[in-house]
Scaffold this motif. Sequence first.
Motif, mmCIF file in Angstrom:
data_model
loop_
_atom_site.group_PDB
_atom_site.id
_atom_site.type_symbol
_atom_site.label_atom_id
_atom_site.label_comp_id
_atom_site.label_asym_id
_atom_site.label_seq_id
_atom_site.Cartn_x
_atom_site.Cartn_y
_atom_site.Cartn_z
ATOM 1 N N TYR A 59 0.828 -1.198 0.000
ATOM 2 C CA TYR A 59 0.000 0.000 0.000
ATOM 3 C C TYR A 59 0.866 1.253 0.000
ATOM 4 C CZ TYR A 59 -3.908 -2.969 1.477
ATOM 5 O OH TYR A 59 -4.878 -3.937 1.549
ATOM 6 N N ASP A 61 1.688 4.804 1.480
ATOM 7 C CA ASP A 61 1.575 5.274 2.863
ATOM 8 C C ASP A 61 0.310 6.111 3.069
ATOM 9 O OD1 ASP A 61 5.159 5.823 3.376
ATOM 10 O OD2 ASP A 61 3.922 4.029 3.573
ATOM 11 N N LYS A 64 -2.713 3.618 3.714
ATOM 12 C CA LYS A 64 -2.622 2.529 4.694
ATOM 13 C C LYS A 64 -3.634 2.736 5.807
ATOM 14 C CE LYS A 64 2.172 1.053 4.089
ATOM 15 N NZ LYS A 64 3.544 1.046 4.666
#
Length: 122
Positions: A59, A61, A64
């Motif tokens: 993912y 950042d 996330k």
Amino acid sequence: QVQLVESGGGLVQPGGSLRLSCLVSTNIFSSLAMGWHRQAPGKQRELVAAVSRDGRLNYADSVKARFTISRDNTKKIMYLQMNSLKPEDTAVYYCNADFSLTAVGSGSSRYWGQGTQVTVSS
């Protein structure tokens, strides 16, 4: 021939949720790494999330803990569940696929969908 068709985009208020789907027309779905990229107006296309053939996840950042990528090899569908959406998530979201997870991660996938618009606004 590998064809990808996205659906599920739309207009949602900040804090809301959407689920994107990517239906893949191919007999080799289980051999493909899959991913979602997005491109906002005036910005470069960026990786949102990727899933390998064996289910490893990656993912950005910025998404996330809010977004979840998944795949169903039987139905040949990939999903992106997007929760707690923010205005900065507004973009065209593209489903993509390649035999290489590295290619998916770098945005150089062999196969791409047409994109679906996601707009987060009050």
